[in-house]
Write an enzyme that holds these catalytic residues in place. Structure first.
Site, PDB file in Angstrom:
ATOM      1  N   GLU A  52       0.836  -1.204   0.000  1.00 22.77           N
ATOM      2  CA  GLU A  52       0.000   0.000   0.000  1.00 22.77           C
ATOM      3  C   GLU A  52       0.871   1.255   0.000  1.00 22.77           C
ATOM      4  O   GLU A  52       0.543   2.253  -0.665  1.00 22.77           O
ATOM      5  CB  GLU A  52      -0.898   0.033   1.242  1.00 22.77           C
ATOM      6  CG  GLU A  52      -1.851  -1.145   1.386  1.00 22.77           C
ATOM      7  CD  GLU A  52      -1.262  -2.290   2.203  1.00 22.77           C
ATOM      8  OE1 GLU A  52      -0.071  -2.631   1.990  1.00 22.77           O
ATOM      9  OE2 GLU A  52      -1.971  -2.844   3.053  1.00 22.77           O
ATOM     10  N   CYS A  84      -0.338   0.481   7.649  1.00 24.89           N
ATOM     11  CA  CYS A  84      -0.820   0.934   6.337  1.00 24.89           C
ATOM     12  C   CYS A  84      -2.199   1.573   6.458  1.00 24.89           C
ATOM     13  O   CYS A  84      -2.535   2.468   5.683  1.00 24.89           O
ATOM     14  CB  CYS A  84      -0.894  -0.233   5.368  1.00 24.89           C
ATOM     15  SG  CYS A  84       0.732  -0.813   4.916  1.00 24.89           S
ATOM     16  N   TRP A 170      16.131 -39.716 -16.087  1.00 24.99           N
ATOM     17  CA  TRP A 170      15.020 -38.978 -15.502  1.00 24.99           C
ATOM     18  C   TRP A 170      13.743 -39.691 -15.849  1.00 24.99           C
ATOM     19  O   TRP A 170      13.604 -40.119 -16.988  1.00 24.99           O
ATOM     20  CB  TRP A 170      14.977 -37.539 -16.044  1.00 24.99           C
ATOM     21  CG  TRP A 170      16.189 -36.761 -15.701  1.00 24.99           C
ATOM     22  CD1 TRP A 170      17.216 -36.458 -16.527  1.00 24.99           C
ATOM     23  CD2 TRP A 170      16.506 -36.189 -14.445  1.00 24.99           C
ATOM     24  NE1 TRP A 170      18.164 -35.720 -15.855  1.00 24.99           N
ATOM     25  CE2 TRP A 170      17.740 -35.549 -14.574  1.00 24.99           C
ATOM     26  CE3 TRP A 170      15.871 -36.159 -13.193  1.00 24.99           C
ATOM     27  CZ2 TRP A 170      18.361 -34.888 -13.517  1.00 24.99           C
ATOM     28  CZ3 TRP A 170      16.483 -35.501 -12.145  1.00 24.99           C
ATOM     29  CH2 TRP A 170      17.720 -34.878 -12.326  1.00 24.99           C
ATOM     30  N   THR A 196      19.192 -39.610  -0.149  1.00 27.53           N
ATOM     31  CA  THR A 196      19.144 -38.885  -1.423  1.00 27.53           C
ATOM     32  C   THR A 196      20.442 -38.110  -1.630  1.00 27.53           C
ATOM     33  O   THR A 196      20.978 -38.047  -2.734  1.00 27.53           O
ATOM     34  CB  THR A 196      17.917 -37.941  -1.445  1.00 27.53           C
ATOM     35  OG1 THR A 196      16.743 -38.752  -1.392  1.00 27.53           O
ATOM     36  CG2 THR A 196      17.888 -37.079  -2.685  1.00 27.53           C
ATOM     37  N   GLU A 292      11.291 -32.909  -1.086  1.00 27.60           N
ATOM     38  CA  GLU A 292      11.613 -33.589  -2.352  1.00 27.60           C
ATOM     39  C   GLU A 292      12.108 -35.015  -2.138  1.00 27.60           C
ATOM     40  O   GLU A 292      12.866 -35.543  -2.938  1.00 27.60           O
ATOM     41  CB  GLU A 292      12.656 -32.773  -3.137  1.00 27.60           C
ATOM     42  CG  GLU A 292      12.033 -31.772  -4.081  1.00 27.60           C
ATOM     43  CD  GLU A 292      12.945 -31.369  -5.240  1.00 27.60           C
ATOM     44  OE1 GLU A 292      13.427 -32.240  -5.980  1.00 27.60           O
ATOM     45  OE2 GLU A 292      13.172 -30.160  -5.385  1.00 27.60           O
ATOM     46  N   VAL A 297      11.881 -40.302   3.655  1.00 26.19           N
ATOM     47  CA  VAL A 297      11.449 -39.023   4.214  1.00 26.19           C
ATOM     48  C   VAL A 297       9.971 -38.762   3.876  1.00 26.19           C
ATOM     49  O   VAL A 297       9.184 -38.346   4.732  1.00 26.19           O
ATOM     50  CB  VAL A 297      12.360 -37.894   3.692  1.00 26.19           C
ATOM     51  CG1 VAL A 297      11.672 -36.556   3.763  1.00 26.19           C
ATOM     52  CG2 VAL A 297      13.647 -37.872   4.502  1.00 26.19           C
ATOM     53  N   GLY A 299       7.671 -40.924   3.446  1.00 22.53           N
ATOM     54  CA  GLY A 299       6.868 -41.790   4.314  1.00 22.53           C
ATOM     55  C   GLY A 299       6.717 -41.191   5.702  1.00 22.53           C
ATOM     56  O   GLY A 299       5.631 -41.226   6.296  1.00 22.53           O
ATOM     57  N   SER A 300       7.778 -40.603   6.214  1.00 17.47           N
ATOM     58  CA  SER A 300       7.697 -39.998   7.550  1.00 17.47           C
ATOM     59  C   SER A 300       6.765 -38.789   7.564  1.00 17.47           C
ATOM     60  O   SER A 300       6.041 -38.577   8.535  1.00 17.47           O
ATOM     61  CB  SER A 300       9.080 -39.556   8.028  1.00 17.47           C
ATOM     62  OG  SER A 300       9.864 -40.686   8.252  1.00 17.47           O
TER      63      SER A 300
HETATM   64  P1  NDP Z   1      15.748 -40.663   1.728  1.00 11.67           P
HETATM   65  O1  NDP Z   1      16.473 -39.723   0.870  1.00 11.67           O
HETATM   66  O2  NDP Z   1      14.316 -40.444   2.006  1.00 11.67           O
HETATM   67  O3  NDP Z   1      16.533 -40.747   3.081  1.00 11.67           O
HETATM   68  C1  NDP Z   1      16.054 -41.612   4.063  1.00 11.67           C
HETATM   69  C2  NDP Z   1      17.043 -41.589   5.179  1.00 11.67           C
HETATM   70  O4  NDP Z   1      16.980 -40.325   5.829  1.00 11.67           O
HETATM   71  C3  NDP Z   1      16.715 -42.603   6.226  1.00 11.67           C
HETATM   72  O5  NDP Z   1      17.222 -43.853   5.897  1.00 11.67           O
HETATM   73  C4  NDP Z   1      17.363 -42.000   7.415  1.00 11.67           C
HETATM   74  O6  NDP Z   1      18.741 -42.367   7.442  1.00 11.67           O
HETATM   75  C5  NDP Z   1      17.297 -40.492   7.163  1.00 11.67           C
HETATM   76  N1  NDP Z   1      16.275 -39.918   8.010  1.00 11.67           N
HETATM   77  C6  NDP Z   1      16.496 -39.164   9.097  1.00 11.67           C
HETATM   78  N2  NDP Z   1      15.370 -38.834   9.686  1.00 11.67           N
HETATM   79  C7  NDP Z   1      14.384 -39.398   8.985  1.00 11.67           C
HETATM   80  C8  NDP Z   1      12.989 -39.423   9.129  1.00 11.67           C
HETATM   81  N3  NDP Z   1      12.357 -38.789  10.129  1.00 11.67           N
HETATM   82  N4  NDP Z   1      12.263 -40.105   8.229  1.00 11.67           N
HETATM   83  C9  NDP Z   1      12.855 -40.726   7.206  1.00 11.67           C
HETATM   84  N5  NDP Z   1      14.181 -40.743   7.019  1.00 11.67           N
HETATM   85  C10 NDP Z   1      14.944 -40.081   7.907  1.00 11.67           C
HETATM   86  O7  NDP Z   1      16.033 -42.133   1.230  1.00 11.67           O
HETATM   87  P2  NDP Z   1      15.425 -43.228   0.315  1.00 11.67           P
HETATM   88  O8  NDP Z   1      16.420 -44.311   0.299  1.00 11.67           O
HETATM   89  O9  NDP Z   1      14.031 -43.537   0.674  1.00 11.67           O
HETATM   90  O10 NDP Z   1      15.394 -42.527  -1.104  1.00 11.67           O
HETATM   91  C11 NDP Z   1      16.583 -42.217  -1.767  1.00 11.67           C
HETATM   92  C12 NDP Z   1      16.403 -42.481  -3.238  1.00 11.67           C
HETATM   93  O11 NDP Z   1      15.267 -41.806  -3.725  1.00 11.67           O
HETATM   94  C13 NDP Z   1      17.571 -41.993  -4.046  1.00 11.67           C
HETATM   95  O12 NDP Z   1      17.999 -43.057  -4.866  1.00 11.67           O
HETATM   96  C14 NDP Z   1      17.017 -40.885  -4.892  1.00 11.67           C
HETATM   97  O13 NDP Z   1      17.577 -40.882  -6.150  1.00 11.67           O
HETATM   98  C15 NDP Z   1      15.560 -41.196  -4.953  1.00 11.67           C
HETATM   99  N6  NDP Z   1      14.760 -39.980  -5.080  1.00 11.67           N
HETATM  100  C16 NDP Z   1      13.820 -39.921  -6.068  1.00 11.67           C
HETATM  101  C17 NDP Z   1      13.020 -38.814  -6.198  1.00 11.67           C
HETATM  102  C18 NDP Z   1      11.955 -38.777  -7.253  1.00 11.67           C
HETATM  103  O14 NDP Z   1      11.117 -37.874  -7.203  1.00 11.67           O
HETATM  104  N7  NDP Z   1      11.908 -39.673  -8.192  1.00 11.67           N
HETATM  105  C19 NDP Z   1      13.171 -37.633  -5.324  1.00 11.67           C
HETATM  106  C20 NDP Z   1      14.168 -37.797  -4.332  1.00 11.67           C
HETATM  107  C21 NDP Z   1      14.920 -38.939  -4.220  1.00 11.67           C
HETATM  108  P3  NDP Z   1      19.511 -42.320   8.835  1.00 11.67           P
HETATM  109  O15 NDP Z   1      18.817 -43.311   9.680  1.00 11.67           O
HETATM  110  O16 NDP Z   1      20.897 -42.591   8.524  1.00 11.67           O
HETATM  111  O17 NDP Z   1      19.298 -40.931   9.304  1.00 11.67           O
HETATM  112 ZN    ZN Z   2       0.935  -2.787   5.968  1.00 14.06          ZN
END
Ligand code: NDP
Ligand code: ZN
Length: 363
Positions: A52, A84, A170, A196, A292, A297, A299-300
């Site tokens: 504004e 404002c 990809w 990752t 990403e 991750v 799943g968490s």
């Molecule tokens: P992640 O990258 O999700 O990492 C998982 C690890 O993170 C766990 O094993 C754990 O290791 C650590 N972590 C710490 N805190 C947490 C938490 N609260 N919840 C979950 N994990 C946690 O691993 P993934 O193996 O599942 O996936 C990796 C693969 O995914 C790679 O090959 C990558 O290329 C692919 N990918 C694909 C994408 C796509 O869109 N197609 C995008 C991104 C990745 P620790 O116990 O050591 O801490």
């Molecule tokens: Zn304002």
């Protein structure tokens, strides 16, 4: 142009600064006198002038008896800049059109009240639907003090994120991958799991044709397994924070931070829970978070039920393979009733791929 038309201009101004105003909201303003636009403005950055104020400065004396279109209720409190609502009153504006009332308790109707007390006509609701969408993250953050979470995944039509050997580059095409960079630009922070980082050594920077803003990069890494030479902790392109659990020794943390650019944040727990991470980020002013993956991750985040928006890119490919990964790992659920219920907001083709935006159903 009618009210909706002018408000659309204000909304476009607000959208154009989305991602650069956190923890403030993106706001646009347009001043109209006798059918001509005499001032426009957007809030460019936290700490700088509000939309504004920019528009009023541009309008100068022409603001007298004019109308101002604002995407969000004008503020009524002293923050980093004066209210404002006061500036609008002082300018002699006679009508204020507001797309959405600010639900931030510091404002919440008080701006409107102040204007009305000064005999200014206030109309709300013009462009409301678009504004609600624009301010979803801001209102979420104001209410919860935690970031608005957008979770992205890219899969084949059969939901696979990689082949059985782990090849994932990809799955989706160029347009879908470029779209991801828009989200990196718009979000304050981006988050991945340590696997990752180890598997892909990503930069997670924004690489749009015209550059773009890099988000803060975050790694969840229980035992501090991130390689010291990983790009994210050495390239200096953006800040990187690594969350670790309580089992990592101070010596290891010191050694890591001495040799890299990263900040290591140690939680008090044995594992990394999502809620404390989000609360920490909220306290640091992170309003929007883009997750990403990978699937661990993701799943968490699903288990913690903290996702506000899910973006799925699907490529017309069938990968197959029982052991080929999907987007969400984690412990899973037993009954379908427990599944996260989503409403699909939009479906769009990006080149050969489909982009689906969905949001959790309100229960
Ligand atoms: P992640 O990258 O999700 O990492 C998982 C690890 O993170 C766990 O094993 C754990 O290791 C650590 N972590 C710490 N805190 C947490 C938490 N609260 N919840 C979950 N994990 C946690 O691993 P993934 O193996 O599942 O996936 C990796 C693969 O995914 C790679 O090959 C990558 O290329 C692919 N990918 C694909 C994408 C796509 O869109 N197609 C995008 C991104 C990745 P620790 O116990 O050591 O801490
Ligand atoms: Zn304002």
């Amino acid at each position: 142009m009618n009210d909706e038309g002018y408000m659309d201009v204000a909304l476009d101004l607000a959208k154009s600064v989305q991602g650069q105003t956190s923890p403030n909201p993106p706001v646009g303003a347009v001043i109209v006198k006798d059918g001509s636009i005499v001032g426009i403005g957007a809030h460019l950055q936290a700490g700088s002038a509000h939309a504004e104020v920019h528009a009023l400065e541009m309008a100068g004396d022409k603001a007298y008896n004019a109308s101002i279109y604002v995407t969000l209720e004008p503020c009524s409190h002293y923050g980093k800049t004066p209210p404002c609502a006061d500036a609008i009153i002082k300018s002699g504006i006679k009508r204020v059109i507001i797309a959405t009332v600010d639900r931030n308790p510091k404002v919440a109707g008080k701006g409107i009240e102040k204007l009305q007390k000064a005999n200014i006509t206030v109309d709300t609701g013009v462009g409301n639907e678009k504004a609600e969408e624009l301010y979803g993250p801001f209102f979420h953050y104001a209410a919860s003090q935690t970031p608005y979470v957008t979770l992205k995944s890219a899969t084949s039509l059969d939901g696979k994120t990689a082949t059985i050997t782990g090849e994932s580059k990809w799955i989706t095409g160029e347009k879908a991958r470029l779209d991801v960079h828009h989200y990196r630009h718009e979000n304050d922070a981006i988050l991945v799991g340590v696997n990752t980082v180890i598997a892909d050594d990503p930069k997670l920077t924004t690489r749009l044709p015209n550059g773009g803003r890099n988000p803060l990069r975050i790694i969840l890494d229980t035992h501090l397994r991130t390689p010291q030479e990983a790009k994210m902790v050495t390239d200096g392109e953006a800040e990187t924070w690594i969350f670790v659990a309580n089992g990592v020794s101070q010596d290891k943390i010191n050694f890591f931070t001495t040799n890299t650019d990263a900040r290591v944040i140690q939680l008090e727990t044995e594992t990394i829970e999502i809620d404390p991470v989000l609360r920490y980020l909220g306290r640091e002013g992170i309003m929007t978070l883009y997750v990403e993956g990978g699937s661990g991750v993701n799943g968490s985040f699903l288990n913690a039920k903290v996702v506000q928006q899910v973006i799925t890119y699907m490529a017309p490919k069938l990968i197959g393979g029982e052991d080929a990964p999907t987007s969400f790992a984690g412990s899973g659920i037993e009954s379908l009733k427990e599944a996260l219920q989503l409403s699909i907001k939009s479906v769009e083709m990006l080149g050969d791929d489909i982009k689906i935006i969905s949001v959790p159903k309100e229960v």
